[in-house]
Design a protein around this motif. Structure first.
Motif, PDB file in Angstrom:
ATOM      1  N   THR A 404       0.865  -1.180   0.000  1.00 13.26           N
ATOM      2  CA  THR A 404       0.000   0.000   0.000  1.00 13.26           C
ATOM      3  C   THR A 404       0.906   1.237   0.000  1.00 13.26           C
ATOM      4  O   THR A 404       2.059   1.166   0.439  1.00 13.26           O
ATOM      5  N   PRO A 405       0.396   2.389  -0.455  1.00 12.42           N
ATOM      6  CA  PRO A 405       1.241   3.593  -0.510  1.00 12.42           C
ATOM      7  C   PRO A 405       1.889   3.920   0.832  1.00 12.42           C
ATOM      8  O   PRO A 405       3.083   4.264   0.885  1.00 12.42           O
ATOM      9  N   ASP A 406       1.152   3.738   1.911  1.00 10.16           N
ATOM     10  CA  ASP A 406       1.705   4.054   3.238  1.00 10.16           C
ATOM     11  C   ASP A 406       2.847   3.111   3.592  1.00 10.16           C
ATOM     12  O   ASP A 406       3.902   3.536   4.071  1.00 10.16           O
ATOM     13  N   ALA A 407       2.608   1.826   3.339  1.00  8.63           N
ATOM     14  CA  ALA A 407       3.647   0.842   3.648  1.00  8.63           C
ATOM     15  C   ALA A 407       4.897   1.098   2.823  1.00  8.63           C
ATOM     16  O   ALA A 407       6.018   0.922   3.298  1.00  8.63           O
ATOM     17  N   ARG A 408       4.693   1.530   1.587  1.00 11.71           N
ATOM     18  CA  ARG A 408       5.842   1.803   0.719  1.00 11.71           C
ATOM     19  C   ARG A 408       6.639   2.991   1.268  1.00 11.71           C
ATOM     20  O   ARG A 408       7.857   2.975   1.296  1.00 11.71           O
ATOM     21  N   GLU A 409       5.899   3.998   1.659  1.00 14.20           N
ATOM     22  CA  GLU A 409       6.559   5.189   2.173  1.00 14.20           C
ATOM     23  C   GLU A 409       7.370   4.847   3.422  1.00 14.20           C
ATOM     24  O   GLU A 409       8.529   5.258   3.569  1.00 14.20           O
ATOM     25  N   ALA A 410       6.750   4.020   4.270  1.00 13.89           N
ATOM     26  CA  ALA A 410       7.441   3.604   5.496  1.00 13.89           C
ATOM     27  C   ALA A 410       8.715   2.825   5.170  1.00 13.89           C
ATOM     28  O   ALA A 410       9.695   2.863   5.914  1.00 13.89           O
ATOM     29  N   ALA A 411       8.694   2.110   4.043  1.00 20.66           N
ATOM     30  CA  ALA A 411       9.865   1.314   3.659  1.00 20.66           C
ATOM     31  C   ALA A 411      10.861   2.133   2.848  1.00 20.66           C
ATOM     32  O   ALA A 411      11.828   1.590   2.322  1.00 20.66           O
ATOM     33  N   GLY A 412      10.585   3.425   2.729  1.00 15.46           N
ATOM     34  CA  GLY A 412      11.499   4.303   2.007  1.00 15.46           C
ATOM     35  C   GLY A 412      11.406   4.175   0.505  1.00 15.46           C
ATOM     36  O   GLY A 412      12.352   4.485  -0.221  1.00 15.46           O
ATOM     37  N   LYS A 413      10.244   3.732   0.012  1.00 17.22           N
ATOM     38  CA  LYS A 413      10.051   3.619  -1.436  1.00 17.22           C
ATOM     39  C   LYS A 413       9.076   4.706  -1.884  1.00 17.22           C
ATOM     40  O   LYS A 413       8.304   5.217  -1.067  1.00 17.22           O
ATOM     41  N   PRO A 414       9.075   5.021  -3.181  1.00 16.73           N
ATOM     42  CA  PRO A 414       8.044   5.951  -3.667  1.00 16.73           C
ATOM     43  C   PRO A 414       6.652   5.364  -3.430  1.00 16.73           C
ATOM     44  O   PRO A 414       6.490   4.139  -3.455  1.00 16.73           O
ATOM     45  N   ARG A 415       5.698   6.232  -3.169  1.00 14.49           N
ATOM     46  CA  ARG A 415       4.346   5.752  -2.871  1.00 14.49           C
ATOM     47  C   ARG A 415       3.762   4.949  -4.029  1.00 14.49           C
ATOM     48  O   ARG A 415       2.987   4.032  -3.840  1.00 14.49           O
ATOM     49  N   GLN A 416       4.165   5.361  -5.229  1.00 15.71           N
ATOM     50  CA  GLN A 416       3.632   4.653  -6.378  1.00 15.71           C
ATOM     51  C   GLN A 416       4.505   3.441  -6.703  1.00 15.71           C
ATOM     52  O   GLN A 416       5.722   3.569  -6.847  1.00 15.71           O
ATOM     53  N   GLY A 417       3.878   2.282  -6.795  1.00 20.47           N
ATOM     54  CA  GLY A 417       4.617   1.076  -7.153  1.00 20.47           C
ATOM     55  C   GLY A 417       4.731   0.961  -8.659  1.00 20.47           C
ATOM     56  O   GLY A 417       3.939   1.553  -9.395  1.00 20.47           O
ATOM     57  N   THR A 418       5.733   0.237  -9.108  1.00 19.42           N
ATOM     58  CA  THR A 418       5.908   0.068 -10.548  1.00 19.42           C
ATOM     59  C   THR A 418       5.924  -1.413 -10.890  1.00 19.42           C
ATOM     60  O   THR A 418       6.590  -2.207 -10.232  1.00 19.42           O
ATOM     61  N   VAL A 419       5.159  -1.745 -11.906  1.00 17.83           N
ATOM     62  CA  VAL A 419       5.189  -3.104 -12.440  1.00 17.83           C
ATOM     63  C   VAL A 419       5.663  -2.982 -13.877  1.00 17.83           C
ATOM     64  O   VAL A 419       5.181  -2.131 -14.622  1.00 17.83           O
TER      65      VAL A 419
END
Lengths: 677, 121
Positions: A404-419
Motif C-alpha cells: 500500500t502507498p503508506d507501507a511503501r513510504e514507510a519502507a522508504g520507497k516511492p508511494r507509487q509502485g511500478t510493475v
C-alpha cells in the motif's frame, strides 16, 4: 459458404472487434479522447451488435444496444468520458466477450450476466435527458379491408433524385393483386418549360384485392416522405371516417415538409483511416502446410550436407559451397515462414493496463504499469494462451507484491509502485518478464508455510532457489487470507503448467523487500521445438528442453531398487523414480545398468520429477515437430516425431504422458499434494 | 444477365451475410470494406444496386452516397442503406444524400431479397 461458415466468420470478426474495443478503451483510459477513438469504439460495438442480431443473440444485442446508446451520446459530445464511464464500458465489453464465448460454445451464459450492466448503460445515457433507448415504433395495426384499396400518389422530385422509380412501385403493388392505373398529367407543363428532373405526373391506383394495409404501405416505404400518398378502402367515399387516422396515412403536402436538413459538415467528413498495415487473411492450415514443407526442406538440406561432408573437401568445392548457401537460405526461409504465424504480443499486453487500473483501485494501491517490447512477435497460438498466465501473474504482483502507498513510504520507497511487463526476443526464444518493486518473496514465511502444509520435511535444508520453487507447487499460497483478487492458492502451479504446455519455462527471482521478477521463456513457435537428442540403443529420442531440470551420470550407491516400482535415484535427499526408456519403448541393445548410462531429470506435471535413463546425450538442436497422431495414431509418452539431419526418425517424448505411466513415489522429501478443489 | 449488387460494409460478417443471401437469390455480388474502396472499385466495375452500411472507417456511407449521386452516371442507380433503428438521424441524412431506401439490421434474408428486387426492378 454455409450458415456455419457465417457464424464462424462472425465469431472470428468479433474477436478482432473486441480487441479493437479494448485498445480504444485503453486509449480512452489514458485520456486520449479523440473523435477517432470514440468512433472506432462505437463501430466495434455496433458491428458486434449488427451480426449478433442476425444470429438471434438477443441478450448480446440488448447489451450492445445499451452500450451503443451511451456511446452515441459520447460520440456526439452530449456527454464526456469519465473514468467511471471507461470502467463501465470495459465491464460491458467483458460481458459482451462472455456472451459471445457462450454463444460460440453453445453454452448458456449465466443468467443475469448482463442485465445490471444494460441498466447501468441506459441509466448513464438517460441521465443526460436523452432518450435511453429509441423505442421501436409499434407495428401498425394490420388493418385489412375486404374490398381493396385506392391510392392517390403524387411523387415529389426528391423521389426521382433518389432513384426511386414509380414503375417499380406499380409492379410491386401488382404482386399484391390486380391493379388499375390512372395517370393524372394535368400538371404537365408545355415542353419548353418542362424540367427533366421535376415531377409532374400523379397516379391513382386501384388494388382490387383485400390486401393488408401494412403490405400496401410497405410498397411505398422508401418514398413516403417524398410524395403525397392517400390510401383509402375502395368502397369508401369518405376515408377519414372509416380509417383511424395516423400520421402516416396522409403525408403532409410538400409545402409543409421540413426542408432537408444539411448535416453538419463534421459529421459527414470521412473518418480518418486507422493506421493499419495492409494485410492478407490466410487460413492457418495453409500456413501450417507451408511450415511443414519448409521443415522437410530444412531436413533434406541437412541430410545433403551431411552426405556431402564425407566427400574429400577438394573433390567438388562448388558442391559444398552450394550446399552451404542452400543451408543458409533454407534457414532464412524457415524463419520467414515461421514469422507468418507470429503476432505481436501487444494483443495480450494491451489488456493489462486496464487490469492494473481496476485492481489498484480495488486494492487501494497506486501502481504504474510500464510496458516494453509489445511489438515482439510470437506464435499466434502462444499469444492466445498467454493471456491467462500473465493475468494471473499480474494479479499476484498487485495483490501480494506491491505494498500500500503508506507501507511503501514507510519502507522508504516511492508511494507509487511500478510493475514492468516486457517482451524481447533472445536467441530463438521469446522472453517475457514481469517484475515489480514490491515486497518480494518472504522466504522464511514461504518455508514455514510449506512445512505447515507438509510440503517440506521439517528438517529439510532448502536453497533460496528451491524455496522460491515451492510457490509453484499445487495448493501452495502464502496469502494469509484468501483474497478476491488473486484467488485461492491454485494459481502458480497452473501458471507453470500453462507455460510448460506451450513449451516454455517460468522462473522466479526475488529479493525480499525489493521486488520479484518472473521470467517466462517461450518458444517462437510451436512448430519447432528446442530438444535434447538422446541415444537409446540404436534409436534417438528428443527430450523437450523446456522439461529438463538436469542430467547426470548416477553413482551406483545412489540407485535403489523399490520392489514393484523399479529403481529410484537418491538425489540431494529426494528420491526420483527412474524410467528406463529402452524398456518403455522396447529398444534392444541399450545400456541397462543405470550407473553406466545417463539420467535426464525432467519435471512432470503430476508425478513430480522423473529420471529418464538413456545411453548418452547426443546434442541439443531445434527440431521440426511432425504429428504422429495425424499419420498414425496416438502413442502414449510420445508427442510427435522429427527427422534428424542424418535422415533418421526420432520420437519426441511427451513428458507429462511419460509421467502419467509412473506411479508417484511416496518417499520424496518434497511432495506435491493434489490441487485442492 | 444477373443483376450486379455491391455490398459495402466494414463488418465482414455483414458483408458475407448479404453476399450469401443475394447469391443464393441469383444476384452477382461484389464487396467493399468502406466507402473509399467502393468508390475505387465502382469506377471500373459498375453495379445495378448498391447496398451500403453507414458507419464505416475511411469513408462513411452518407459520404459515399453523396459522392455517387454527384455523378450523373449514378443518378438512377438504386442505393440502399443498411441501418439500425438507432441510426434514425443517420437514415434521414442518408436519404437527403440520395439513398433510395433502407434495410434495418438485423435483416430478414427474404426481406433483403424482396427489397433489392423492389428497387432493382
Amino acid at each position: 459458404m454455409s450458415f456455419d461458415h457465417l457464424r464462424a466468420t462472425y465469431f472470428e470478426e468479433c474477436a478482432e472487434l473486441l480487441e479493437s474495443a479494448y485498445a480504444q478503451l485503453a486509449a480512452l483510459a489514458q485520456g486520449r479522447e479523440d473523435a477517432d477513438t470514440v468512433h472506432a469504439l462505437f463501430r466495434a460495438i455496433h458491428s458486434i451488435k449488427g451480426g449478433g442480431g442476425a444470429f438471434g443473440f438477443g441478450r448480446l444485442v440488448g447489451l450492445a444496444h445499451a452500450m451503443e446508446t451511451l456511446l452515441d451520446l459520447l460520440r456526439d459530445g452530449t456527454i464526456a468520458f469519465t473514468p467511471e464511464l471507461v470502467t463501465l464500458m470495459l465491464r460491458g465489453t467483458d460481458a459482451l466477450a462472455d456472451l459471445l464465448a457462450a454463444e460460440r460454445d453453445g453454452a448458456a451464459a449465466p443468467p443475469g450476466l448482463e442485465a445490471e450492466l444494460t441498466e447501468a448503460f441506459l441509466a448513464a445515457a438517460a441521465g443526460t435527458g436523452a432518450p435511453a433507448s429509441p423505442a421501436a415504433a409499434p407495428p401498425a395495426a394490420a388493418a385489412a379491408c375486404d374490398t381493396g384499396w385506392r391510392l392517390r400518389f403524387r411523387p415529389h422530385p426528391a423521389m426521382f433524385r433518389n432513384a426511386n422509380e414509380p414503375l417499380l412501385l406499380v409492379r410491386e403493388l401488382r404482386r399484391l393483386g390486380p391493379v388499375t392505373v390512372a395517370a393524372d398529367a394535368s400538371r404537365l407543363p408545355p415542353l419548353e418549360r418542362l424540367e427533366a428532373e421535376d415531377a409532374y405526373i400523379a397516379w391513382t391506383f386501384e388494388l382490387t384485392e383485400p390486401a393488408p394495409r401494412d403490405k400496401v404501405e410497405e410498397v411505398f416505404e422508401f418514398v413516403i416522405d417524398d410524395c403525397e400518398l392517400e390510401i383509402e378502402p375502395l368502397a369508401a367515399e369518405s376515408p377519414v371516417d372509416l380509417v383511424p387516422a395516423s400520421p402516416s396515412d396522409i403525408v403532409a403536402p410538400s409545402g409543409e415538409r421540413p426542408p432537408p436538413t444539411r448535416p453538419p459538415a463534421e459529421a459527414a467528413s470521412p473518418v480518418r483511416a486507422e493506421a493499419a498495415a495492409p494485410s492478407v487473411r490466410v487460413d492457418v492450415s495453409k500456413i501450417d502446410r507451408l511450415v511443414n514443407l519448409v521443415g522437410e526442406l530444412v531436413i533434406n538440406q541437412a541430410m545433403l550436407l551431411q552426405h556431402a561432408s564425407i566427400l574429400p573437401a577438394d573433390l567438388c568445392p562448388g558442391l559444398i559451397n552450394g550446399l552451404e548457401t542452400l543451408a543458409q537460405h533454407s534457414r532464412e526461409l524457415q524463419e520467414g515462414v515461421m514469422a507468418i504465424r507470429t503476432q505481436p504480443v501487444k494483443s495480450v499486453f494491451a489488456r493489462m493496463p486496464r487490469l492494473v487500473r481496476e485492481l489498484s483501485a480495488q486494492l487501494g494501491k497506486d501502481v504504474r504499469l510500464v510496458i516494453t517490447g509489445e511489438a515482439t512477435e510470437i506464435d499466434k497460438t502462444v499469444v492466445e494462451q498467454l493471456a491467462d498466465p500473465l493475468t494471473h501473474l499480474l494479479r499476484n504482483a498487485l495483490d501480494h507484491g506491491i505494498e500500500t502507498p503508506d507501507a511503501r513510504e514507510a519502507a522508504g520507497k516511492p508511494r507509487q509502485g511500478t510493475v514492468h511487463l516486457g517482451a524481447e526476443q533472445r536467441s530463438g526464444r521469446i522472453v517475457i518478464e514481469l517484475s515489480d518493486d514490491g515486497r518480494g518473496i518472504d522466504r522464511a514465511r514461504v518455508l514455514a508455510r510449506a512445512r505447515e502444509r507438509g510440503l517440506v520435511a521439517a528438517d529439510a535444508a532448502l536453497s533460496e532457489a528451491e524455496i522460491d520453487e515451492l510457490i509453484f507447487l499445487p495448493s501452495f499460497s502464502t496469502a494469509a487470507t484468501v483474497s478476491a483478487v488473486s484467488g485461492r492458492g491454485v494459481g502458480m502451479d497452473v501458471v507453470r503448467r500453462n507455460i510448460q504446455a506451450l513449451g516454455g519455462r517460468i522462473t522466479l527471482e526475488s529479493r525480499f523487500g525489493q521486488g520479484s521478477r518472473f521470467v517466462l521463456s517461450l518458444p517462437l513457435t510451436l512448430a519447432v521445438l528446442d530438444g535434447l537428442v538422446v541415444a537409446v540403443g540404436s534409436e534417438a529420442y528428443i527430450v523437450p528442453i523446456s522439461a529438463i531440470v538436469e542430467s547426470l551420470r548416477p553413482h551406483v550407491e545412489d540407485i535403489h531398487a523399490v520392489p514393484g516400482r523399479g529403481n529410484v535415484l537418491a538425489l540431494r535427499g529426494a528420491y526420483i523414480p527412474l524410467l528406463p526408456l529402452h524398456a518403455r519403448f522396447g529398444v534392444p541393445g541399450a545400456v541397462t545398468d543405470p550407473s553406466c548410462g545417463i539420467v535426464v531429470i525432467v519435471e512432470t506435471d503430476h508425478a513430480g520429477r522423473l529420471g529418464l535413463m538413456v545411453d548418452e546425450l547426443v546434442g541439443q538442436q531445434q527440431v521440426v515437430v511432425k504429428s504422429i497422431e495425424a499419420n498414425y495414431g496416438q502413442i502414449g509418452g510420445v508427442g510427435g516425431a522429427t527427422i534428424l539431419g542424418d535422415g533418421r526418425v526420432a520420437l519426441i517424448l511427451d513428458i507429462p504422458g511419460l509421467g502419467a505411466g509412473v506411479p508417484p513415489t511416496t518417499t520424496r522429501t518434497i511432495q506435491p499434494q493434489p490441487a485442492l478443489q | 444477365m444477373a443483376k450486379r449488387v455491391m455490398t459495402v460494409d466494414d463488418s465482414r460478417t455483414m458483408r458475407e451475410m448479404v453476399t450469401f443471401t443475394l447469391r443464393k437469390a441469383g444476384f452477382d455480388v461484389s464487396e467493399a470494406e468502406d466507402g473509399q474502396q467502393a468508390l475505387d472499385v465502382l469506377k471500373t466495375a459498375p453495379v445495378d444496386v448498391l447496398i451500403t452500411d453507414l458507419n464505416m472507417p475511411r469513408m462513411d456511407g452518407v459520404t459515399l452516397i453523396r459522392a455517387l449521386r454527384g455523378d450523373p452516371k449514378w443518378r438512377s442507380v438504386p442505393i440502399l442503406m443498411l441501418t439500425t433503428e438507432s441510426d434514425a438521424n443517420k437514415k434521414a441524412e442518408g436519404k437527403s444524400a440520395g439513398a433510395t431506401g433502407w434495410l434495418v439490421k438485423p435483416f430478414d434474408p427474404q426481406k433483403l431479397i424482396d427489397v433489392v428486387k423492389r428497387v432493382a426492378g
